[in-house]
Design an enzyme around this catalytic site. Structure first.
Site, PDB file in Angstrom:
ATOM      1  N   ASP A   9       0.626  -1.311   0.287  1.00 17.95           N
ATOM      2  CA  ASP A   9      -0.322   0.035   0.168  1.00 17.95           C
ATOM      3  C   ASP A   9       0.787   0.802   0.150  1.00 17.95           C
ATOM      4  O   ASP A   9       2.363   0.993   0.670  1.00 17.95           O
ATOM      5  CB  ASP A   9      -0.849  -0.025   0.747  1.00 17.95           C
ATOM      6  CG  ASP A   9      -1.589   1.131   1.453  1.00 17.95           C
ATOM      7  OD1 ASP A   9      -1.890   2.071   0.153  1.00 17.95           O
ATOM      8  OD2 ASP A   9      -1.655   1.638   2.231  1.00 17.95           O
ATOM      9  N   SER A  10       0.601   2.261  -0.082  1.00 19.98           N
ATOM     10  CA  SER A  10       0.465   3.554  -0.093  1.00 19.98           C
ATOM     11  C   SER A  10       1.399   3.898   1.315  1.00 19.98           C
ATOM     12  O   SER A  10       2.682   4.241   1.402  1.00 19.98           O
ATOM     13  CB  SER A  10       0.423   5.105  -0.875  1.00 19.98           C
ATOM     14  OG  SER A  10      -0.876   4.636  -0.259  1.00 19.98           O
ATOM     15  N   TYR A  41      -0.455   8.461  -2.846  1.00 25.31           N
ATOM     16  CA  TYR A  41      -0.853   8.297  -3.602  1.00 25.31           C
ATOM     17  C   TYR A  41      -1.145   8.900  -4.428  1.00 25.31           C
ATOM     18  O   TYR A  41      -2.253   8.824  -6.189  1.00 25.31           O
ATOM     19  CB  TYR A  41      -0.973   6.698  -4.356  1.00 25.31           C
ATOM     20  CG  TYR A  41       0.660   5.475  -4.032  1.00 25.31           C
ATOM     21  CD1 TYR A  41       2.186   6.686  -2.856  1.00 25.31           C
ATOM     22  CD2 TYR A  41       0.677   4.381  -4.472  1.00 25.31           C
ATOM     23  CE1 TYR A  41       3.105   5.538  -3.102  1.00 25.31           C
ATOM     24  CE2 TYR A  41       1.865   3.609  -3.683  1.00 25.31           C
ATOM     25  CZ  TYR A  41       2.716   3.964  -3.124  1.00 25.31           C
ATOM     26  OH  TYR A  41       3.574   3.804  -3.447  1.00 25.31           O
ATOM     27  N   GLY A  42      -2.670   8.892  -3.672  1.00 27.35           N
ATOM     28  CA  GLY A  42      -4.067   9.562  -4.033  1.00 27.35           C
ATOM     29  C   GLY A  42      -4.209  10.878  -4.803  1.00 27.35           C
ATOM     30  O   GLY A  42      -5.157  11.087  -5.821  1.00 27.35           O
ATOM     31  N   CYS A  72      -3.733  -0.510  -2.055  1.00 26.77           N
ATOM     32  CA  CYS A  72      -3.917   0.450  -2.329  1.00 26.77           C
ATOM     33  C   CYS A  72      -4.932   1.088  -3.102  1.00 26.77           C
ATOM     34  O   CYS A  72      -4.634  -0.219  -4.143  1.00 26.77           O
ATOM     35  CB  CYS A  72      -2.376   1.266  -2.395  1.00 26.77           C
ATOM     36  SG  CYS A  72      -3.133   3.040  -2.758  1.00 26.77           S
ATOM     37  N   ASN A  73      -6.558   1.281  -3.029  1.00 22.88           N
ATOM     38  CA  ASN A  73      -7.197   1.742  -4.561  1.00 22.88           C
ATOM     39  C   ASN A  73      -6.864   2.624  -4.969  1.00 22.88           C
ATOM     40  O   ASN A  73      -6.908   1.574  -6.555  1.00 22.88           O
ATOM     41  CB  ASN A  73      -8.650   1.439  -3.698  1.00 22.88           C
ATOM     42  CG  ASN A  73      -9.492   1.529  -2.994  1.00 22.88           C
ATOM     43  OD1 ASN A  73     -10.087   0.068  -3.378  1.00 22.88           O
ATOM     44  ND2 ASN A  73      -9.119   1.199  -1.603  1.00 22.88           N
ATOM     45  N   THR A  74      -6.156   2.919  -5.159  1.00 17.86           N
ATOM     46  CA  THR A  74      -5.390   4.413  -5.811  1.00 17.86           C
ATOM     47  C   THR A  74      -4.267   3.586  -6.938  1.00 17.86           C
ATOM     48  O   THR A  74      -4.415   3.303  -8.342  1.00 17.86           O
ATOM     49  CB  THR A  74      -4.351   5.285  -5.050  1.00 17.86           C
ATOM     50  OG1 THR A  74      -5.354   5.994  -4.590  1.00 17.86           O
ATOM     51  CG2 THR A  74      -3.802   6.533  -6.227  1.00 17.86           C
ATOM     52  N   GLU A 151      -6.834  10.063   9.678  1.00 16.28           N
ATOM     53  CA  GLU A 151      -4.871   9.574  10.084  1.00 16.28           C
ATOM     54  C   GLU A 151      -5.005  10.400  11.664  1.00 16.28           C
ATOM     55  O   GLU A 151      -4.778  10.038  11.788  1.00 16.28           O
ATOM     56  CB  GLU A 151      -4.293  10.017   9.020  1.00 16.28           C
ATOM     57  CG  GLU A 151      -4.131   8.805   8.435  1.00 16.28           C
ATOM     58  CD  GLU A 151      -2.723   8.567   7.724  1.00 16.28           C
ATOM     59  OE1 GLU A 151      -2.200  10.116   7.531  1.00 16.28           O
ATOM     60  OE2 GLU A 151      -2.756   7.692   6.046  1.00 16.28           O
ATOM     61  N   CYS A 190     -11.730   3.470  -0.934  1.00 18.54           N
ATOM     62  CA  CYS A 190      -9.775   3.673  -0.245  1.00 18.54           C
ATOM     63  C   CYS A 190      -9.843   3.044   1.188  1.00 18.54           C
ATOM     64  O   CYS A 190     -11.294   2.306   1.674  1.00 18.54           O
ATOM     65  CB  CYS A 190     -10.491   5.005  -0.103  1.00 18.54           C
ATOM     66  SG  CYS A 190      -8.521   5.915   0.598  1.00 18.54           S
ATOM     67  N   THR A 191      -8.368   2.393   0.786  1.00 16.96           N
ATOM     68  CA  THR A 191      -8.261   2.115   2.052  1.00 16.96           C
ATOM     69  C   THR A 191      -8.424   2.295   3.827  1.00 16.96           C
ATOM     70  O   THR A 191      -8.414   2.224   4.786  1.00 16.96           O
ATOM     71  CB  THR A 191      -6.356   1.803   2.021  1.00 16.96           C
ATOM     72  OG1 THR A 191      -6.232   2.917   2.010  1.00 16.96           O
ATOM     73  CG2 THR A 191      -6.436   0.372   0.879  1.00 16.96           C
ATOM     74  N   HIS A 192      -8.442   3.922   3.794  1.00 16.82           N
ATOM     75  CA  HIS A 192      -8.806   4.366   4.850  1.00 16.82           C
ATOM     76  C   HIS A 192     -10.557   4.118   4.953  1.00 16.82           C
ATOM     77  O   HIS A 192     -10.841   4.833   6.742  1.00 16.82           O
ATOM     78  CB  HIS A 192      -8.639   5.989   4.640  1.00 16.82           C
ATOM     79  CG  HIS A 192      -6.875   6.186   4.871  1.00 16.82           C
ATOM     80  ND1 HIS A 192      -6.286   5.163   3.861  1.00 16.82           N
ATOM     81  CD2 HIS A 192      -5.696   6.822   5.750  1.00 16.82           C
ATOM     82  CE1 HIS A 192      -4.501   5.996   4.597  1.00 16.82           C
ATOM     83  NE2 HIS A 192      -4.735   6.736   4.748  1.00 16.82           N
TER      84      HIS A 192
HETATM   85  N1  DGL Z   1      -3.992   3.809   0.126  1.00 23.68           N
HETATM   86  C1  DGL Z   1      -5.077   4.910  -0.843  1.00 23.68           C
HETATM   87  C2  DGL Z   1      -5.903   4.220  -1.733  1.00 23.68           C
HETATM   88  O1  DGL Z   1      -7.040   3.274  -1.023  1.00 23.68           O
HETATM   89  C3  DGL Z   1      -5.016   5.970   0.179  1.00 23.68           C
HETATM   90  C4  DGL Z   1      -3.998   6.879   1.226  1.00 23.68           C
HETATM   91  C5  DGL Z   1      -3.362   7.428  -0.412  1.00 23.68           C
HETATM   92  O2  DGL Z   1      -3.291   8.576  -1.226  1.00 23.68           O
HETATM   93  O3  DGL Z   1      -1.354   7.540  -0.750  1.00 23.68           O
HETATM   94  O4  DGL Z   1      -6.450   4.904  -3.068  1.00 23.68           O
END
Ligand code: DGL
Length: 274
Positions: A9-10, A41-42, A72-74, A151, A190-192
């Protein structure tokens, strides 16, 4: 030793995906890479996300893993086929499982998707959902403030209610426009976002089902390991390793909230440019 599932993940967010994987596959060894030095990464462009994802995947492959999960979704939205074309092992990601579940769940044929700017810009969720059923209407929205909102916390517990008020107002601000769209399904892309589930659920109300891509992805990992006969055969306790690209303290502290338990063995590493 049994080969591990490699997850990247990012940064910290992918721990929500790891949490679901550990839930359904408690005997699997795992190696998690959080690219904390380069998060987020987003907000990055597709070419940069692809390059980072390539370097992350290469790092995991150098550790002799059996499959990769792009948590990571991104990175999933922007780099999955790019990675699959370059590496010769199963590479799973979070978009397809979430999209499939959403397409199956909707009755009204109207689905909402929320994610980072780069995920929404890629159109990956909408494309997958509409590939499954072209009659489904997809409404996508990026919610950039959700990541820092999840976060950051205030250290004083008295501020707890102020923080929950800010969360509710931010959720309303982003999601208000879905009210007129008659969606009955919303993908947390998104992971969060699983950590905002309660607030989002309270705002969207009973008529809207939330799809958690992390849960769907964990089921996909089970399926692929079974199909490819890659499941762990050992009765030994599973080993979990964590690597990060920046100093580990923040990851260790925040990570406990994302994973739902303390993180052991977090090591800082350097990723080699490809
Ligand atoms: N992990 C990223 C996602 O799921 C979110 C955090 C980022 O922007 O890197 O898209």
């Amino acid at each position: 030793m049994e080969k591990s599932i490699g997850i990247f993940d990012s940064g910290i967010g992918g721990l929500t995906v790891l949490k679901e994987i550990l839930e359904v596959l408690p005997h699997e060894n795992t190696i998690y890479l959080g690219d904390t030095a380069r998060v987020p990464y987003g907000t990055k462009s597709a070419p940069t996300i692809k390059r980072y994802a390539l370097e992350d995947a290469q790092f995991l492959i150098n550790h002799g893993i059996k499959i990769i999960v792009v948590a990571c979704n991104t990175a999933s939205a922007n780099a999955t086929s790019f990675l699959q074309d370059r590496f010769n092992l199963p590479i799973l990601e979070v978009i397809r499982p979430g999209a499939e579940k959403a397409a199956k769940s909707t009755r009204s044929g109207k689905v909402g998707v929320i994610g980072t700017e780069a995920t929404i810009k890629s159109n990956a969720y909408a494309a997958h959902i509409r590939h499954i059923n072209p009659d489904i209407e997809v409404f996508s929205k990026s919610c950039p403030l959700f990541v820092p909102l999840v976060e950051e916390t205030w250290s004083d517990p008295e501020d707890e209610s102020a923080l929950s008020d800010i969360k509710s107002r931010t959720v309303k601000r982003y999601l208000d426009e879905f009210s007129d769209r008659e969606i009955d399904t919303l993908v947390l892309g998104c992971t969060h976002y699983p950590l905002l589930k309660e607030t989002i659920d309270a705002f969207m109300g009973e008529g809207v089902k939330l799809i958690d891509s992390a849960i769907e992805t964990a089921q996909d990992v089970v399926r692929v390991l079974n199909d490819m006969k890659l499941c762990s055969n050992t009765a030994q306790e599973a080993q979990h390793q964590y690597f990060v690209t920046d100093a580990p303290e923040r990851f260790r502290t925040l990570g406990t909230r994302f994973l739902g338990k303390p993180l052991e063995r977090v090591q800082q590493i350097e990723i080699k440019p490809h």
